[in-house]
Design a protein around this motif. Structure first.
Motif, PDB file in Angstrom:
ATOM      1  N   SER A  54       0.813  -1.220   0.000  1.00 56.21           N
ATOM      2  CA  SER A  54       0.000   0.000   0.000  1.00 56.21           C
ATOM      3  C   SER A  54       0.845   1.267   0.000  1.00 56.21           C
ATOM      4  CB  SER A  54      -0.924   0.022   1.219  1.00 56.21           C
ATOM      5  OG  SER A  54      -1.657   1.240   1.241  1.00 56.21           O
ATOM      6  N   SER A  55       0.498   2.165  -0.904  1.00 58.96           N
ATOM      7  CA  SER A  55       1.048   3.524  -0.896  1.00 58.96           C
ATOM      8  C   SER A  55       0.102   4.367  -0.045  1.00 58.96           C
ATOM      9  CB  SER A  55       1.066   4.107  -2.310  1.00 58.96           C
ATOM     10  OG  SER A  55       1.643   3.215  -3.203  1.00 58.96           O
ATOM     11  N   GLY A  56       0.364   5.644  -0.031  1.00 57.97           N
ATOM     12  CA  GLY A  56      -0.559   6.551   0.653  1.00 57.97           C
ATOM     13  C   GLY A  56       0.063   7.261   1.826  1.00 57.97           C
ATOM     14  N   ALA A  57       1.285   6.840   2.212  1.00 52.02           N
ATOM     15  CA  ALA A  57       1.906   7.460   3.392  1.00 52.02           C
ATOM     16  C   ALA A  57       2.166   8.950   3.153  1.00 52.02           C
ATOM     17  CB  ALA A  57       3.203   6.734   3.732  1.00 52.02           C
ATOM     18  N   ILE A  58       2.732   9.271   1.997  1.00 52.76           N
ATOM     19  CA  ILE A  58       3.078  10.682   1.746  1.00 52.76           C
ATOM     20  C   ILE A  58       1.801  11.536   1.695  1.00 52.76           C
ATOM     21  CG2 ILE A  58       4.144  12.323   0.125  1.00 52.76           C
ATOM     22  CD1 ILE A  58       6.121  10.122  -0.661  1.00 52.76           C
ATOM     23  N   VAL A  59       0.813  11.044   0.944  1.00 53.97           N
ATOM     24  CA  VAL A  59      -0.425  11.831   0.809  1.00 53.97           C
ATOM     25  C   VAL A  59      -1.113  11.983   2.173  1.00 53.97           C
ATOM     26  CG1 VAL A  59      -2.644  12.009  -0.372  1.00 53.97           C
ATOM     27  CG2 VAL A  59      -0.669  11.118  -1.597  1.00 53.97           C
ATOM     28  N   ILE A 138       2.684  -3.884   3.235  1.00 57.12           N
ATOM     29  CA  ILE A 138       4.051  -3.466   2.917  1.00 57.12           C
ATOM     30  C   ILE A 138       4.068  -2.085   2.266  1.00 57.12           C
ATOM     31  CG2 ILE A 138       6.128  -4.106   1.599  1.00 57.12           C
ATOM     32  CD1 ILE A 138       5.210  -6.993   1.696  1.00 57.12           C
ATOM     33  N   ASN A 139       5.050  -1.306   2.623  1.00 53.88           N
ATOM     34  CA  ASN A 139       5.315  -0.056   1.907  1.00 53.88           C
ATOM     35  C   ASN A 139       6.827   0.095   1.812  1.00 53.88           C
ATOM     36  OD1 ASN A 139       5.007   2.394   0.604  1.00 53.88           O
ATOM     37  ND2 ASN A 139       3.958   3.427   2.296  1.00 53.88           N
ATOM     38  N   GLU A 140       7.260   1.009   0.969  1.00 54.63           N
ATOM     39  CA  GLU A 140       8.692   1.306   0.946  1.00 54.63           C
ATOM     40  C   GLU A 140       9.035   2.051   2.235  1.00 54.63           C
ATOM     41  OE1 GLU A 140      10.225   2.958  -2.637  1.00 54.63           O
ATOM     42  OE2 GLU A 140      12.255   2.894  -1.857  1.00 54.63           O
ATOM     43  N   ASN A 141      10.226   1.777   2.771  1.00 54.35           N
ATOM     44  CA  ASN A 141      10.664   2.503   3.969  1.00 54.35           C
ATOM     45  C   ASN A 141      11.202   3.866   3.514  1.00 54.35           C
ATOM     46  OD1 ASN A 141      11.455   3.288   6.452  1.00 54.35           O
ATOM     47  ND2 ASN A 141      12.804   1.550   6.862  1.00 54.35           N
ATOM     48  N   ASP A 142      10.255   4.742   3.208  1.00 51.12           N
ATOM     49  CA  ASP A 142      10.602   6.027   2.573  1.00 51.12           C
ATOM     50  C   ASP A 142      11.590   6.851   3.391  1.00 51.12           C
ATOM     51  OD1 ASP A 142       8.917   6.032   0.179  1.00 51.12           O
ATOM     52  OD2 ASP A 142       7.253   5.978   1.576  1.00 51.12           O
ATOM     53  N   THR A 143      11.501   6.755   4.708  1.00 51.91           N
ATOM     54  CA  THR A 143      12.325   7.600   5.581  1.00 51.91           C
ATOM     55  C   THR A 143      13.820   7.411   5.340  1.00 51.91           C
ATOM     56  OG1 THR A 143      10.594   7.224   7.163  1.00 51.91           O
ATOM     57  CG2 THR A 143      12.556   8.317   7.994  1.00 51.91           C
ATOM     58  N   GLY A 152      11.609   3.217  -6.242  1.00 55.33           N
ATOM     59  CA  GLY A 152      11.139   4.195  -7.222  1.00 55.33           C
ATOM     60  C   GLY A 152       9.653   4.411  -7.098  1.00 55.33           C
ATOM     61  N   ASP A 153       8.900   3.351  -7.241  1.00 54.47           N
ATOM     62  CA  ASP A 153       7.455   3.490  -7.113  1.00 54.47           C
ATOM     63  C   ASP A 153       6.909   2.179  -6.568  1.00 54.47           C
ATOM     64  OD1 ASP A 153       6.476   1.709  -9.442  1.00 54.47           O
ATOM     65  OD2 ASP A 153       8.022   2.971 -10.324  1.00 54.47           O
ATOM     66  N   ASN A 154       5.682   2.238  -6.069  1.00 53.12           N
ATOM     67  CA  ASN A 154       5.147   1.046  -5.424  1.00 53.12           C
ATOM     68  C   ASN A 154       4.662  -0.020  -6.406  1.00 53.12           C
ATOM     69  OD1 ASN A 154       5.847   1.902  -2.920  1.00 53.12           O
ATOM     70  ND2 ASN A 154       3.780   1.815  -2.049  1.00 53.12           N
ATOM     71  N   ASP A 155       4.544   0.325  -7.690  1.00 58.16           N
ATOM     72  CA  ASP A 155       4.257  -0.728  -8.676  1.00 58.16           C
ATOM     73  C   ASP A 155       5.481  -1.640  -8.765  1.00 58.16           C
ATOM     74  OD1 ASP A 155       1.718   0.271  -9.336  1.00 58.16           O
ATOM     75  OD2 ASP A 155       2.596   1.722 -10.710  1.00 58.16           O
ATOM     76  N   SER A 215      -0.204   9.779  -7.971  1.00 57.41           N
ATOM     77  CA  SER A 215       0.463   8.489  -8.106  1.00 57.41           C
ATOM     78  C   SER A 215       1.844   8.708  -8.710  1.00 57.41           C
ATOM     79  CB  SER A 215      -0.360   7.540  -8.981  1.00 57.41           C
ATOM     80  OG  SER A 215      -0.163   7.845 -10.329  1.00 57.41           O
ATOM     81  N   THR A 216       2.768   7.844  -8.335  1.00 47.67           N
ATOM     82  CA  THR A 216       4.132   8.012  -8.805  1.00 47.67           C
ATOM     83  C   THR A 216       4.268   7.440 -10.210  1.00 47.67           C
ATOM     84  OG1 THR A 216       4.646   7.464  -6.544  1.00 47.67           O
ATOM     85  CG2 THR A 216       6.511   7.774  -8.004  1.00 47.67           C
ATOM     86  N   GLY A 217       3.503   6.397 -10.488  1.00 48.06           N
ATOM     87  CA  GLY A 217       3.794   5.639 -11.689  1.00 48.06           C
ATOM     88  C   GLY A 217       2.933   5.875 -12.912  1.00 48.06           C
TER      89      GLY A 217
HETATM   90  N1  GLU Z   1       5.783   4.983  -0.692  1.00 48.24           N
HETATM   91  C1  GLU Z   1       4.998   6.117  -1.134  1.00 48.24           C
HETATM   92  C2  GLU Z   1       3.887   6.406  -0.140  1.00 48.24           C
HETATM   93  O1  GLU Z   1       3.502   5.571   0.618  1.00 48.24           O
HETATM   94  C3  GLU Z   1       4.336   5.896  -2.464  1.00 48.24           C
HETATM   95  C4  GLU Z   1       5.141   5.507  -3.626  1.00 48.24           C
HETATM   96  C5  GLU Z   1       4.248   5.118  -4.806  1.00 48.24           C
HETATM   97  O2  GLU Z   1       3.045   5.202  -4.725  1.00 48.24           O
HETATM   98  O3  GLU Z   1       4.731   4.705  -5.842  1.00 48.24           O
HETATM   99  O4  GLU Z   1       3.368   7.483  -0.168  1.00 48.24           O
END
Ligand code: GLU
Length: 373
Positions: A54-59, A138-143, A152-155, A215-217
């Motif tokens: 899941s993305s959405g952390a930044i937003v 799961i998400n990217e550990n953006d920090t 790069g992106d969650n796709d 969205s990033t992608g």
């Molecule tokens: N990891 C980023 C987030 O949770 C999103 C990256 C993406 O959507 O590609 O906001």
């Protein structure tokens, strides 16, 4: 065949994009999260294992911190992600609990997967969670992810996760109905493509660079993820995440969205990891004879076929092999550093000892460590 691929999938990775779960002004879209949790709980009740990316952390962080615009600098993005991630996972906890399910947060960086030991460790943790009936989110550990080491992106992350957990199906929830003949937002006569057997350059071009605000992608990164998992024998379904019932509908098979078929010749996991998880630290330009030996005769790479060595790498590092037309056709783990290879490129194997004073390996890349792209 289409329905069979969907109904027989036991382990499903579901990628949920930012715009589906959060909005900059209103923060988390709890109604959507409640609906998606319910549908995923239905998948679980149908005897499926589910992993969420899941993305959405930044937003979510933008709203939480009261930022006026989407952050441009990396530190501000990372700060927003850190603030938003706790918010996001809390919402997942709550919504899944209402549906009798437990979730676990897993944050990954590209480096975690580029190290084979850590890759295998992450795999064990995720499979253990699934055995316990828990849904990993799961998400990217953006920090801690700086530009060079980001997925790069969650796709892309979802594609890596599908490989990591040995999934049977990757489902990407999009804000459009699937892949169209043209961009449906710009051309109303665009038609949905229900099935894609092979991701050809034409399909990649069709996906273009369409993207939505948060969205990033866009479609291009989804197609790249589908292409990579297809090589691992995993089909990808792109459906509209805003349409109720499509996700849980997978249990019975669905005609909705675009299904990307898997390749029949599946790359073994380690070779897939070399080809698609590792990032090359250098490039080797090969002559036609070496290209032919690697591509069609299952041979290892010897020093004699190397024309040029580019980059700075050490033994064990990943490098890409390029043919005379400049096409990258293989990736592998080298036995020699770039420094040493500059001395032995073009030399016969029998001359390695004379040039180097020792002769540790005959092959520059052993075929077991080589993946054709
Ligand atoms: N990891 C980023 C987030 O949770 C999103 C990256 C993406 O959507 O590609 O906001």
């Amino acid at each position: 065949m289409r329905n069979l691929l969907l109904t027989s999938a036991k382990r499903i990775v579901v990628k949920i994009g930012s715009s589906l779960v959060a909005s900059r002004k209103l923060g988390l879209r709890i109604d959507q999260l409640e609906r998606l949790s319910k549908e995923i709980a239905e998948l679980k009740a149908g005897n499926r294992e589910v992993v969420i990316v899941s993305s959405g952390a930044i937003v979510a962080g933008i709203e939480k911190l009261g930022l006026k615009t989407y952050p441009q600098s990396l530190p501000l993005k990372q700060a927003a992600a850190a603030a938003g991630q706790s918010h996001l996972i809390h919402a997942y906890e709550k919504c899944f609990k209402e549906n009798g399910q437990k979730v676990a947060q897993v944050l990954l960086t590209h480096q975690d997967l580029a190290d084979r030991k850590r890759f295998l460790n992450a795999r064990y943790t995720l499979t253990t969670l699934m055995q316990l009936g828990v849904i990993p989110v799961i998400n990217e550990n953006d920090t801690v992810s700086v530009e060079e080491i980001r997925f790069g992106d969650n796709d892309a992350l979802a594609g890596q996760v599908a490989h990591l957990v040995d999934a049977d199906l990757l489902v990407i929830l999009s804000d459009v109905d699937g892949l169209f003949t043209e961009d449906p937002r710009q051309n109303s006569s665009a038609k949905l493509i229900p099935e894609v057997q092979d991701i050809t350059p034409e399909i990649e071009q069709r996906a273009g660079l369409s993207r939505t605000q948060d969205s990033t992608g866009g479609m291009a990164t989804k197609i790249q993820a589908a292409k990579q998992v297809a090589e691992f024998g995993v089909p990808t379904l792109i459906i509209n995440g805003e349409t109720p019932g499509l996700l849980s509908g997978i249990l019975a098979g669905t005609g909705a969205g675009t299904l990307f078929h898997p390749q029949s010749r599946r790359l073994p996991s380690r070779k897939h990891w070399i080809a698609y998880t590792l990032r090359p630290k250098g490039h080797l330009l090969l002559d036609d004879g070496a290209v032919e030996a690697l591509m069609f005769r299952g041979k290892s790479l010897l020093p004699s076929g190397i024309l040029e060595v580019k980059g700075d790498f050490l033994p064990g590092d990943p490098v890409a092999c390029t043919d005379l037309q400049g096409k990258e056709f293989a990736k592998g783990l080298v036995n020699y550093s770039s420094h040493t290879l500059l001395k032995i490129k073009g030399q016969k194997t029998s001359d390695i000892k004379r040039v180097l004073g020792s002769h540790e390996y005959e092959e520059v890349i052993h075929r077991d460590n080589l993946a054709l792209l």
